[in-house]
Design a protein around this motif. Structure first.
Motif, mmCIF file in Angstrom:
data_model
loop_
_atom_site.group_PDB
_atom_site.id
_atom_site.type_symbol
_atom_site.label_atom_id
_atom_site.label_comp_id
_atom_site.label_asym_id
_atom_site.label_seq_id
_atom_site.Cartn_x
_atom_site.Cartn_y
_atom_site.Cartn_z
ATOM 1 N N LEU A 127 0.827 -1.205 0.000
ATOM 2 C CA LEU A 127 0.000 0.000 0.000
ATOM 3 C C LEU A 127 0.863 1.258 0.000
ATOM 4 O O LEU A 127 0.504 2.277 -0.591
ATOM 5 N N ILE A 128 2.004 1.175 0.678
ATOM 6 C CA ILE A 128 2.896 2.331 0.797
ATOM 7 C C ILE A 128 3.846 2.448 -0.383
ATOM 8 O O ILE A 128 4.033 3.533 -0.950
ATOM 9 N N ALA A 129 4.450 1.325 -0.788
ATOM 10 C CA ALA A 129 5.549 1.387 -1.751
ATOM 11 C C ALA A 129 5.297 0.628 -3.043
ATOM 12 O O ALA A 129 6.206 0.504 -3.863
ATOM 13 N N GLY A 130 4.095 0.095 -3.250
ATOM 14 C CA GLY A 130 3.792 -0.549 -4.511
ATOM 15 C C GLY A 130 4.013 -2.045 -4.500
ATOM 16 O O GLY A 130 4.554 -2.613 -3.536
ATOM 17 N N PRO A 131 3.598 -2.736 -5.572
ATOM 18 C CA PRO A 131 3.711 -4.196 -5.646
ATOM 19 C C PRO A 131 5.152 -4.676 -5.440
ATOM 20 O O PRO A 131 6.100 -4.083 -5.954
ATOM 21 N N GLY A 132 5.280 -5.752 -4.677
ATOM 22 C CA GLY A 132 6.603 -6.318 -4.418
ATOM 23 C C GLY A 132 7.316 -5.717 -3.234
ATOM 24 O O GLY A 132 8.390 -6.185 -2.855
ATOM 25 N N ALA A 133 6.748 -4.676 -2.619
ATOM 26 C CA ALA A 133 7.408 -4.034 -1.489
ATOM 27 C C ALA A 133 7.338 -4.923 -0.250
ATOM 28 O O ALA A 133 6.337 -5.584 0.001
ATOM 29 N N ARG A 134 8.404 -4.918 0.522
ATOM 30 C CA ARG A 134 8.472 -5.658 1.773
ATOM 31 C C ARG A 134 9.105 -4.755 2.826
ATOM 32 O O ARG A 134 10.037 -4.003 2.544
ATOM 33 N N ALA A 135 8.600 -4.833 4.054
ATOM 34 C CA ALA A 135 9.152 -4.049 5.158
ATOM 35 C C ALA A 135 9.781 -4.991 6.179
ATOM 36 O O ALA A 135 9.188 -6.011 6.533
ATOM 37 N N THR A 136 10.980 -4.656 6.646
ATOM 38 C CA THR A 136 11.618 -5.424 7.711
ATOM 39 C C THR A 136 11.956 -4.469 8.851
ATOM 40 O O THR A 136 12.208 -3.283 8.634
ATOM 41 N N TYR A 137 11.945 -5.025 10.059
ATOM 42 C CA TYR A 137 12.176 -4.217 11.263
ATOM 43 C C TYR A 137 13.481 -4.646 11.919
ATOM 44 O O TYR A 137 13.838 -5.829 11.937
ATOM 45 N N HIS A 138 14.164 -3.665 12.482
ATOM 46 C CA HIS A 138 15.459 -3.880 13.124
ATOM 47 C C HIS A 138 15.492 -3.031 14.389
ATOM 48 O O HIS A 138 15.271 -1.810 14.326
ATOM 49 N N LEU A 139 15.756 -3.660 15.533
ATOM 50 C CA LEU A 139 15.653 -2.962 16.812
ATOM 51 C C LEU A 139 16.987 -2.516 17.386
ATOM 52 O O LEU A 139 17.018 -1.955 18.482
ATOM 53 N N HIS A 282 -0.705 -1.874 9.130
ATOM 54 C CA HIS A 282 0.723 -2.032 8.809
ATOM 55 C C HIS A 282 1.216 -0.840 7.987
ATOM 56 O O HIS A 282 2.329 -0.333 8.208
ATOM 57 N N ALA A 283 0.395 -0.392 7.033
ATOM 58 C CA ALA A 283 0.773 0.766 6.223
ATOM 59 C C ALA A 283 0.911 2.008 7.092
ATOM 60 O O ALA A 283 1.859 2.809 6.929
ATOM 61 N N LEU A 284 0.003 2.180 8.035
ATOM 62 C CA LEU A 284 0.064 3.344 8.924
ATOM 63 C C LEU A 284 1.304 3.300 9.805
ATOM 64 O O LEU A 284 1.952 4.328 10.043
ATOM 65 N N ALA A 285 1.661 2.113 10.278
ATOM 66 C CA ALA A 285 2.859 1.975 11.103
ATOM 67 C C ALA A 285 4.111 2.360 10.317
ATOM 68 O O ALA A 285 5.010 3.024 10.848
ATOM 69 N N ILE A 286 4.175 1.949 9.055
ATOM 70 C CA ILE A 286 5.321 2.327 8.217
ATOM 71 C C ILE A 286 5.377 3.841 8.062
ATOM 72 O O ILE A 286 6.444 4.470 8.159
ATOM 73 N N LEU A 287 4.220 4.456 7.835
ATOM 74 C CA LEU A 287 4.146 5.910 7.681
ATOM 75 C C LEU A 287 4.613 6.614 8.954
ATOM 76 O O LEU A 287 5.407 7.579 8.894
ATOM 77 N N VAL A 299 13.309 0.590 10.369
ATOM 78 C CA VAL A 299 12.321 0.116 9.398
ATOM 79 C C VAL A 299 12.907 0.291 8.002
ATOM 80 O O VAL A 299 13.300 1.399 7.627
ATOM 81 N N ARG A 300 12.957 -0.782 7.251
ATOM 82 C CA ARG A 300 13.582 -0.743 5.928
ATOM 83 C C ARG A 300 12.645 -1.350 4.895
ATOM 84 O O ARG A 300 12.077 -2.419 5.114
ATOM 85 N N LEU A 301 12.498 -0.659 3.794
ATOM 86 C CA LEU A 301 11.678 -1.137 2.685
ATOM 87 C C LEU A 301 12.581 -1.689 1.594
ATOM 88 O O LEU A 301 13.631 -1.116 1.295
#
Length: 335
Positions: A127-139, A282-287, A299-301
């Motif tokens: 929703l945020i970055a288009g088809p094929g986009a994946r988000a990964t989290y790093h703490l 999930h989209a709102l959290a990325i934003l 957060v990395r796309l």
């Protein structure tokens, strides 16, 4: 993963110390997976459902003959009416085979059926970055962590790595180290390992988690004056307006102040959403994370341009109901 074998039989599973996502660690699911090989109820031969509704043992020659004839017929009409049901596939070799299958059966549907898959988080990233986009989290380096129905220590994607990164941020060898420890907020509908670790925990219904996340966004972009990322105005304007209790309002206000303070101090934070929540959450959290300056850090796309396009399980149900799907092949799934 690394698997130890004795006399050609796998006996022990461990993490690969040379892989960044495990660094030699693993979880109970991977440890227990070796037991599947020695399950006494595991099928030792193919079975066939008879006209009387009972299963009888068949042989592989029969399977090859009957399934081969069916696939030959389906190949003649480019796979129309065929549905291939698969779990989440990350293997490059497996993906290559699926692309070959799709070339030969262009009209067939590939259905994703995976209760432990990341379908909602993937949909949110797209929703945020288009088809094929994946988000990964790093703490690593995150000083404020907010988990919205996200048990990232035990069950969410990448939990083996995330639990280690979280623990590193809690390391304190003396009173003077306490100021550098991370702080964890948990908003969840049931008690989890992450909730047990939280400094601040709010128990809510699962259906209320998205509304609380929306309230956090309104608090950050409203009272806290956080600047929206480009193109985010439409999503924020469409957010549901949640009516919070006094306790919930106090919790969200404190969390918003803490996140904004971390941004002002130029330190990282992270807002995570669990897989049970819908794609828009999930989209709102990325934003929110990008507005807090966490993009490219906690957060990395990325683009998964090798992923095979699939339909969801609802498409299988609809196809079976309207008769457009007449043949179903399930691989490692139980839809």
């Amino acid at each position: 993963l690394l698997v130890e074998s004795q006399d050609g039989r796998p006996t022990k599973v461990e993490g690969n110390p040379r892989h960044a996502n495990s660094s030699g660690a693993t979880d109970m699911w991977a440890q227990g997976s070796v037991l599947n090989l020695y399950d006494p109820d595991r099928c030792r031969a193919p079975h066939r459902l008879g006209a009387d509704g009972k299963h009888t043992v068949a042989d592989w020659d029969t399977v090859t003959e009957e399934l081969g004839a069916t696939l030959k017929e389906l190949r003649g009409n480019q796979g129309a009416g065929l549905a291939l049901v698969i779990p989440t596939v990350l293997s490059p070799s497996y993906r290559d085979v699926l692309r070959t299958f799709k070339d030969k059966f262009a009209k067939a549907k590939i259905i994703l059926s995976d209760v432990s898959g990341a379908s909602n988080s993937i949909a949110g990233a797209e929703l945020i970055a288009g088809p094929g986009a994946r988000a990964t989290y790093h703490l690593t380096g995150a000083k404020v962590i907010a988990a919205f129905d996200s048990d990232f220590i035990q069950t969410e994607q990448d939990h083996v790595r995330l639990q280690r990164e979280y623990a590193d941020g809690r390391a304190a060898f003396g009173p003077e180290d306490a100021v550098n420890m991370n702080r964890l907020y948990a908003i969840e509908p049931h008690f989890t390992v992450t909730g047990a670790q939280a400094d601040h925990r709010l128990r809510v219904r699962g259906s209320e988690v998205g509304g609380l996340l929306a309230a956090l966004a309104n608090e950050l972009f409203g009272k806290q004056g956080l600047r929206l990322p480009p193109g985010g105005e439409g999503l924020v304007a469409a957010l549901p307006k949640a009516e919070l209790s006094a306790e919930q309002g106090k919790f969200i206000a404190a969390l918003a102040r803490d996140l904004n303070a971390a941004k002002t101090a130029r330190t990282a934070s992270a807002v995570l959403v669990g897989e049970r929540q819908p794609a828009w959450a999930h989209a709102l959290a990325i934003l929110i994370n990008f507005a807090l300056g966490n993009g490219g850090n906690t957060v990395r796309l990325r683009a998964d341009d090798q992923a095979v396009a699939t339909d969801d399980i609802a498409a299988l149900a609809a196809g079976l109901a309207d008769g457009s799907i007449t043949q179903v092949v399930c691989l490692e799934t139980n839809p």
